[in-house]
Design an enzyme around this catalytic site. Structure first.
Site, PDB file in Angstrom:
ATOM      1  N   ASP A   1      75.214  89.529 -12.163  1.00 30.16           N
ATOM      2  CA  ASP A   1      75.264  88.038 -12.207  1.00 30.16           C
ATOM      3  C   ASP A   1      74.448  87.480 -13.392  1.00 30.16           C
ATOM      4  O   ASP A   1      73.754  88.364 -14.278  1.00 30.16           O
ATOM      5  CB  ASP A   1      74.956  87.268 -10.921  1.00 30.16           C
TER       6      ASP A   1
ATOM      7  N   GLU B   1      72.032  88.896  -0.124  1.00 26.66           N
ATOM      8  CA  GLU B   1      71.753  88.397  -1.294  1.00 26.66           C
ATOM      9  C   GLU B   1      71.334  86.952  -0.811  1.00 26.66           C
ATOM     10  O   GLU B   1      72.282  86.244  -0.290  1.00 26.66           O
ATOM     11  CB  GLU B   1      73.251  88.266  -2.212  1.00 26.66           C
TER      12      GLU B   1
ATOM     13  N   ARG C   1      76.285  95.680   1.017  1.00 26.79           N
ATOM     14  CA  ARG C   1      75.728  94.568   0.236  1.00 26.79           C
ATOM     15  C   ARG C   1      76.221  93.411   0.630  1.00 26.79           C
ATOM     16  O   ARG C   1      77.599  93.213   0.293  1.00 26.79           O
ATOM     17  CB  ARG C   1      75.404  94.842  -1.162  1.00 26.79           C
TER      18      ARG C   1
ATOM     19  N   GLN D   1      88.526  80.586  -4.472  1.00 30.82           N
ATOM     20  CA  GLN D   1      88.015  81.404  -3.592  1.00 30.82           C
ATOM     21  C   GLN D   1      87.642  80.333  -2.278  1.00 30.82           C
ATOM     22  O   GLN D   1      86.794  79.944  -1.806  1.00 30.82           O
ATOM     23  CB  GLN D   1      86.799  81.884  -3.967  1.00 30.82           C
TER      24      GLN D   1
ATOM     25  N   ASP E   1      77.309  89.618   0.162  1.00 31.75           N
ATOM     26  CA  ASP E   1      77.537  88.941  -0.685  1.00 31.75           C
ATOM     27  C   ASP E   1      77.134  87.077  -0.208  1.00 31.75           C
ATOM     28  O   ASP E   1      77.555  86.791   0.823  1.00 31.75           O
ATOM     29  CB  ASP E   1      78.801  88.824  -1.292  1.00 31.75           C
TER      30      ASP E   1
ATOM     31  N   HIS F   1      84.077  84.060   1.395  1.00 31.79           N
ATOM     32  CA  HIS F   1      85.409  83.479   0.894  1.00 31.79           C
ATOM     33  C   HIS F   1      86.382  84.571   0.704  1.00 31.79           C
ATOM     34  O   HIS F   1      85.859  85.739   0.573  1.00 31.79           O
ATOM     35  CB  HIS F   1      85.273  82.709  -0.161  1.00 31.79           C
TER      36      HIS F   1
END
Length: 550
Positions: A312, A244, A202, A172, A204, A108
């Protein structure tokens, strides 16, 4: 397996350290951490044993989701510095033997990104198809990633009178990965940062990126991300993508590919992370053991990324409802400690009641499990959370350098977030004090990183669950053709004496502790030893005449 040339597979035995730049060190005194402040701390990170620095988003952003709401993929948040500061950080890190990877937020953008600003201006905008629009909400829409915060994943746009998809927050909007123009733009973004010297990304929210807008389940075709991986490696042969991917192990296999030719080189092992906390709650290694055994086989060029906590919530969504309740009861007994109905917004030491034995047990495991260890900033000194801060930001507190804080010379009111108070405040948990104490958590983690780097079999070898006669002890080995690493971790608070079954070994073989040099003879393939409550040992099998240092 024999370890061959590893120059292009540097991630196989890296020590990764995740940094939120605006909360690490403020160099110019404006109250916000910056890239020059982070560069000043590279000697500290090198001393800790870090070999890969993961930068959380530092791009231009409205700042509504900790930088994951990107308004310019090529820009640098002016609060944090400039492109020159990024290049200087990468160059200085390289001088210290540290590579830099950056977050790639492909799912996003911010609703302030010029693409979306144009897209919502008119249905005929050239950027309209960069996003996903529908006249009506699908009959079976995906569930929002943030239950309790968002009512759904489709948002009505008044001006153009259509719904747009947002898997996360409504500010988003999801990018349309099926649009070739979007793929080209994302490739350009990767090429830009690779040209500036980063060693990888990384990635997402991978499952959301490759899933269909109309369905909850992932697409079978992962060609979009495969193409981006091929592009990255054409630009830089040793570029790495770590994803992820919070899905069960059997689904993660598709992201690796049959011969490691999938879309990701590394994936975070969320399943084992969640099983770890269930094992800690029960003081029983069985859930973690079962999760490790369920890992699908992976190619030599692929890798698992192991972690204790990330930036997170500690998500528990792969546990059953009853299992999740067990972990909540043990580590988040108050509702204020939980978030989204599935996760915990705390750091490890407070969850474990500050018991140094249990904290060290967990980090010993982190640096022992097959794969690459990933640390979140502040873990090395045992930082806590601040539950007065909303949602996931509770764990994203400023780095604690000195007893008075040390993050910034500006008043605390200007800091991005307030520091923890009480036993986990800077007065009690800080780098300065721990650097001076030989028995500190920092010293312990630094020793783990050193022995991990000296034990390539952990990153390259194959897992063996080692039979142990004590139910509370997890025994595992990681082996290559040249060497064998063995780890034992007691999840219970009571001391135990037990036998470890190692299989056939030549006469005169010993099991040697990497930390103390203490040794135990291997007799008939068996070793007898004891562990204290929450005790751990990390060892190497030393055979007669193999010439290996103890």
């Amino acid at each position: 397996m024999r370890i061959a040339d590893t120059s292009d597979l540097w991630w196989k035995n890296a020590v990764v350290y995740c940094v939120d730049v605006d909360k690490y060190l403020d160099d110019d005194g404006d109250g916000v951490g910056d890239l020059t402040g982070l560069a000043r701390r590279l000697p500290y990170l090198a001393d800790l044993g870090v070999t890969c620095l993961w930068l959380m988003p530092f791009y231009s952003t409205p700042g509504r989701d900790n930088g994951y709401d990107v308004s310019d993929y090529y820009g640098v948040d002016a609060r944090l510095g400039t492109h020159g500061d990024v290049v200087e950080l990468i160059r200085t890190a390289e001088d210290r033997g540290i590579r830099v990877i950056v977050d790639l937020v492909m799912n996003h953008t911010s609703d302030k990104h010029p693409w979306f600003v144009s897209a919502r201006r008119s249905r005929t905008s050239p950027y309209r198809d960069f996003y996903v629009w529908r006249d009506e909400i699908p009959d079976d829409p995906r569930e929002t990633q943030f239950p309790g915060e968002e009512d759904g994943v489709w948002e009505w746009d008044e001006k153009t009178e259509q719904y747009f998809l947002h898997s996360f927050y409504s500010h988003q909007p999801d990018l349309n990965a099926e649009n070739p123009a979007v793929r080209r733009e994302l490739a350009k973004v990767m090429g830009f940062w690779l040209q500036l010297g980063v060693s990888g990304f990384r990635v997402d929210a991978v499952p959301s990126f490759v899933s269909s807008p109309e369905r909850r389940e992932p697409q079978r075709d992962h060609d979009v991300l495969k193409a981006l991986r091929r592009f990255a490696q054409r630009r830089s042969s040793d570029a790495m993508l770590v994803g992820e991917v919070n899905v069960p192990h059997e689904e993660q296999a598709a992201y690796f590919g049959e011969d490691g030719d999938g879309e990701l080189h590394m994936q975070f092992d969320f399943a084992s992370n969640q099983a770890l906390y269930l094992s800690l709650a029960r003081e029983d290694p069985a859930p973690l053991r079962a999760s490790l055994e369920s890992r699908p086989p992976i190619a030599t060029i692929s890798q698992w990324a192991n972690f204790v906590r990330n930036h997170d919530e500690l998500t528990l969504d792969q546990l059953s409802e009853d299992e999740r309740a067990e972990v909540f009861d043990a580590f988040a007994p108050e509702e204020s400690m939980r978030v989204f109905g599935r996760g915990i917004r705390r750091r490890l030491p407070p969850m474990l009641g500050g018991d140094p034995r249990r904290v060290r047990l967990v980090y010993s495991l982190l640096f022992s499990l097959p794969g690459t260890p990933v640390l979140l900033y502040g873990e090395e000194i045992g930082m806590g959370e601040n539950l007065d801060i909303d949602e996931r930001d509770a764990v994203r507190v400023p780095m604690q350098w000195r007893p008075e804080g040390g993050f910034s010379t500006a008043p605390p009111s200007k800091h991005p977030l307030p520091a923890p108070t009480g036993a986990y405040g800077p007065a009690h948990v800080n780098v300065q004090d721990q650097l001076l104490a030989g028995d500190s958590l920092f010293a312990f983690v630094r020793g783990l990183a050193r022995s991990y780097r000296q034990s390539p079999e952990i990153g390259w070898g194959e897992l063996e669950i080692t039979p142990v006669s004590a139910p509370s002890v997890l025994g595992h080995a990681v082996s290559t053709d040249e060497s064998r690493f063995v780890a034992l971790h007691n999840f219970a608070g009571e001391p135990v004496r037990f036998e470890v079954e190692l299989g056939e070994e030549p006469p005169g073989t010993e099991l040697v502790c990497l930390a103390s040099g203490e040794s135990w003879p291997v007799t008939g393939g068996t070793v007898t030893m004891a562990l204290d409550g929450y005790g751990a040992r990390r060892m190497r099998v030393c055979r007669p005449g193999d010439g290996r240092l103890r």
